[in-house]
Motif scaffolding. Structure first.
Motif, mmCIF file in Angstrom:
data_model
loop_
_atom_site.group_PDB
_atom_site.id
_atom_site.type_symbol
_atom_site.label_atom_id
_atom_site.label_comp_id
_atom_site.label_asym_id
_atom_site.label_seq_id
_atom_site.Cartn_x
_atom_site.Cartn_y
_atom_site.Cartn_z
ATOM 1 N N LEU A 149 0.813 -1.217 0.000
ATOM 2 C CA LEU A 149 0.000 0.000 0.000
ATOM 3 C C LEU A 149 0.846 1.268 0.000
ATOM 4 O O LEU A 149 0.500 2.254 -0.654
ATOM 5 C CB LEU A 149 -0.939 -0.008 1.210
ATOM 6 N N GLY A 150 1.941 1.248 0.766
ATOM 7 C CA GLY A 150 2.799 2.421 0.815
ATOM 8 C C GLY A 150 3.393 2.748 -0.544
ATOM 9 O O GLY A 150 3.416 3.915 -0.976
ATOM 10 N N GLU A 151 3.850 1.723 -1.242
ATOM 11 C CA GLU A 151 4.439 1.923 -2.573
ATOM 12 C C GLU A 151 3.384 2.388 -3.572
ATOM 13 O O GLU A 151 3.643 3.273 -4.397
ATOM 14 C CB GLU A 151 5.081 0.625 -3.060
ATOM 15 N N ILE A 152 2.199 1.795 -3.490
ATOM 16 C CA ILE A 152 1.128 2.151 -4.429
ATOM 17 C C ILE A 152 0.657 3.582 -4.187
ATOM 18 O O ILE A 152 0.437 4.351 -5.140
ATOM 19 C CB ILE A 152 -0.051 1.163 -4.290
ATOM 20 N N LYS A 153 0.525 3.958 -2.916
ATOM 21 C CA LYS A 153 0.141 5.340 -2.599
ATOM 22 C C LYS A 153 1.200 6.317 -3.110
ATOM 23 O O LYS A 153 0.867 7.394 -3.628
ATOM 24 C CB LYS A 153 -0.036 5.509 -1.095
ATOM 25 N N LYS A 154 2.467 5.946 -2.979
ATOM 26 C CA LYS A 154 3.539 6.815 -3.462
ATOM 27 C C LYS A 154 3.449 7.002 -4.971
ATOM 28 O O LYS A 154 3.667 8.115 -5.485
ATOM 29 C CB LYS A 154 4.895 6.216 -3.088
ATOM 30 N N VAL A 155 3.121 5.919 -5.686
ATOM 31 C CA VAL A 155 2.954 6.005 -7.138
ATOM 32 C C VAL A 155 1.842 6.990 -7.488
ATOM 33 O O VAL A 155 1.999 7.861 -8.348
ATOM 34 C CB VAL A 155 2.643 4.619 -7.733
ATOM 35 N N ILE A 156 0.699 6.847 -6.804
ATOM 36 C CA ILE A 156 -0.439 7.736 -7.069
ATOM 37 C C ILE A 156 -0.098 9.170 -6.692
ATOM 38 O O ILE A 156 -0.470 10.120 -7.396
ATOM 39 C CB ILE A 156 -1.693 7.256 -6.306
ATOM 40 N N ASP A 157 0.629 9.362 -5.578
ATOM 41 C CA ASP A 157 1.055 10.706 -5.170
ATOM 42 C C ASP A 157 1.912 11.354 -6.261
ATOM 43 O O ASP A 157 1.771 12.544 -6.561
ATOM 44 C CB ASP A 157 1.855 10.644 -3.868
ATOM 45 N N GLU A 158 2.812 10.573 -6.856
ATOM 46 C CA GLU A 158 3.711 11.105 -7.877
ATOM 47 C C GLU A 158 2.967 11.433 -9.171
ATOM 48 O O GLU A 158 3.278 12.419 -9.843
ATOM 49 C CB GLU A 158 4.836 10.105 -8.152
ATOM 50 N N ILE A 159 1.997 10.596 -9.506
ATOM 51 C CA ILE A 159 1.183 10.874 -10.699
ATOM 52 C C ILE A 159 0.261 12.053 -10.428
ATOM 53 O O ILE A 159 0.072 12.922 -11.279
ATOM 54 C CB ILE A 159 0.345 9.643 -11.098
ATOM 55 N N GLY A 160 -0.299 12.072 -9.226
ATOM 56 C CA GLY A 160 -1.272 13.094 -8.842
ATOM 57 C C GLY A 160 -2.647 12.476 -8.687
ATOM 58 O O GLY A 160 -3.150 11.867 -9.633
ATOM 59 N N TRP A 161 -3.214 12.607 -7.482
ATOM 60 C CA TRP A 161 -4.526 12.001 -7.228
ATOM 61 C C TRP A 161 -5.584 12.549 -8.178
ATOM 62 O O TRP A 161 -6.427 11.817 -8.678
ATOM 63 C CB TRP A 161 -4.942 12.225 -5.772
ATOM 64 N N LEU A 162 -5.522 13.871 -8.433
ATOM 65 C CA LEU A 162 -6.525 14.481 -9.311
ATOM 66 C C LEU A 162 -6.419 13.914 -10.720
ATOM 67 O O LEU A 162 -7.431 13.591 -11.346
ATOM 68 C CB LEU A 162 -6.339 16.001 -9.337
ATOM 69 N N LYS A 163 -5.187 13.769 -11.222
ATOM 70 C CA LYS A 163 -4.992 13.226 -12.560
ATOM 71 C C LYS A 163 -5.483 11.783 -12.633
ATOM 72 O O LYS A 163 -6.122 11.383 -13.618
ATOM 73 C CB LYS A 163 -3.513 13.289 -12.943
ATOM 74 N N CYS A 164 -5.196 11.014 -11.582
ATOM 75 C CA CYS A 164 -5.648 9.612 -11.556
ATOM 76 C C CYS A 164 -7.165 9.519 -11.556
ATOM 77 O O CYS A 164 -7.754 8.749 -12.313
ATOM 78 C CB CYS A 164 -5.077 8.911 -10.324
ATOM 79 N N ILE A 165 -7.791 10.322 -10.691
ATOM 80 C CA ILE A 165 -9.249 10.279 -10.576
ATOM 81 C C ILE A 165 -9.902 10.767 -11.861
ATOM 82 O O ILE A 165 -10.883 10.183 -12.349
ATOM 83 C CB ILE A 165 -9.725 11.122 -9.369
ATOM 84 N N MET A 166 -9.353 11.833 -12.459
ATOM 85 C CA MET A 166 -9.908 12.359 -13.716
ATOM 86 C C MET A 166 -9.775 11.337 -14.841
ATOM 87 O O MET A 166 -10.704 11.153 -15.637
ATOM 88 C CB MET A 166 -9.194 13.660 -14.089
ATOM 89 N N THR A 167 -8.620 10.668 -14.893
ATOM 90 C CA THR A 167 -8.417 9.651 -15.934
ATOM 91 C C THR A 167 -9.390 8.498 -15.746
ATOM 92 O O THR A 167 -10.004 8.018 -16.714
ATOM 93 C CB THR A 167 -6.970 9.116 -15.888
ATOM 94 N N TYR A 168 -9.540 8.046 -14.502
ATOM 95 C CA TYR A 168 -10.421 6.924 -14.203
ATOM 96 C C TYR A 168 -11.880 7.293 -14.489
ATOM 97 O O TYR A 168 -12.623 6.513 -15.089
ATOM 98 C CB TYR A 168 -10.247 6.509 -12.744
ATOM 99 N N ALA A 169 -12.278 8.507 -14.063
ATOM 100 C CA ALA A 169 -13.646 8.970 -14.315
ATOM 101 C C ALA A 169 -13.892 9.109 -15.818
ATOM 102 O O ALA A 169 -14.974 8.778 -16.319
ATOM 103 C CB ALA A 169 -13.889 10.303 -13.614
ATOM 104 N N GLY A 170 -12.856 9.587 -16.540
ATOM 105 C CA GLY A 170 -12.973 9.723 -17.985
ATOM 106 C C GLY A 170 -13.203 8.387 -18.664
ATOM 107 O O GLY A 170 -13.987 8.284 -19.611
ATOM 108 N N LEU A 171 -12.531 7.348 -18.174
ATOM 109 C CA LEU A 171 -12.709 6.009 -18.739
ATOM 110 C C LEU A 171 -14.142 5.525 -18.544
ATOM 111 O O LEU A 171 -14.735 4.920 -19.448
ATOM 112 C CB LEU A 171 -11.738 5.030 -18.082
ATOM 113 N N ILE A 172 -14.691 5.787 -17.369
ATOM 114 C CA ILE A 172 -16.085 5.395 -17.106
ATOM 115 C C ILE A 172 -17.029 6.118 -18.059
ATOM 116 O O ILE A 172 -17.926 5.514 -18.660
ATOM 117 C CB ILE A 172 -16.460 5.700 -15.640
#
Length: 243
Positions: A149-172
């Motif tokens: 979990l720590g490594e995965i959270k770090k990955v998302i932090d580096e990408i950016g939570w907003l960018k991840c959520i926007m990309t995921y929402a866009g896919l839906i």
């Protein structure tokens, strides 16, 4: 950058129509469970290619072979998704239990709040699960890495939570829009045929039944597999967006 991911995934998913048909056949037989895990395993291969590739690269679609290995990968993916959804499921059950002990407006208010919190936690859990699958693929398919979990959270932090959520929402949104658009086009065409047939004295019911069959076949053998690969490719490329 998000649009670049989508553009790459749109083009990548249409590279081999025979693969789409094959995945559609697996979908048709998914009630047997084994084909469903094979589909999940194939999508994992798509993710694995993406996390080791680049946007707008020349990656080919994975081969549909080594079925035992593909099946095992599909089982791993299923387990990861279930584990990450446990937390929102527990939260929902807790709120349902509390609401069940209350009555009237208070019970309704608790359920509304509980549903909202569950929805938010569900989005986060789904995102974490997808990034966990990508993290496993990136780390030589090590199953334990899906729960780092720590490594995965770090990955998302580096990408950016907003960018991840926007990309995921866009896919839906893209998935829903494409499904809806294809279905609407098919139904409009066969509605016109049906009305024309009725005017000419032809049984319109048979035309509509045929239209429903065509819609099911197109969705199962083309649209569904295409969007499945599209989503897997997009999520794998998103993982590579780390700083």
């Amino acid at each position: 950058m998000i649009l670049d991911i989508y553009k790459d995934a749109f083009e990548y998913s249409a590279k081999d129509w025979k693969t789409l048909i094959l995945l559609g056949l697996m979908c048709l037989l998914s009630f047997l469970l084994v084909p469903a895990f094979l589909i999940a395993g194939y999508n994992y291969r798509v993710i694995n290619n993406a996390v080791h590739g680049i946007i707008n690269g020349n990656d080919p679609l994975p081969e549909f072979d080594e079925l035992i290995e593909m099946f095992i990968d599909g089982v791993k993916v299923f387990i990861i998704q279930v584990v990450y959804l446990i937390v929102p499921a527990i939260i929902f059950i807790v709120f349902v239990t509390i609401a069940g002990a209350l009555s009237g407006i208070l019970a309704s208010a608790v359920m509304i709040i509980g549903s909202l919190i569950t929805f938010i936690m569900g989005i986060i859990a789904c995102l974490m699960a997808q990034m966990a699958i990508s993290h496993m693929a990136y780390n030589e398919c090590a199953f334990s890495k899906a729960f780092a979990l720590g490594e995965i959270k770090k990955v998302i932090d580096e990408i950016g939570w907003l960018k991840c959520i926007m990309t995921y929402a866009g896919l839906i949104i893209i998935t829903v829009l494409i499904y809806s658009a294809i279905t609407a086009i098919i139904w409009i065409i066969f509605t016109i045929f049906g009305i024309s047939g009725a005017i000419l004295g032809v049984n319109a019911g048979g035309i509509f039944i045929f239209g429903a069959l065509i819609n099911s076949l197109v969705t199962m053998f083309i649209v569904g597999p295409y969007l499945s690969i599209f989503n897997a490719r997009s999520l794998g490329l998103l993982y590579t967006m780390q700083i």
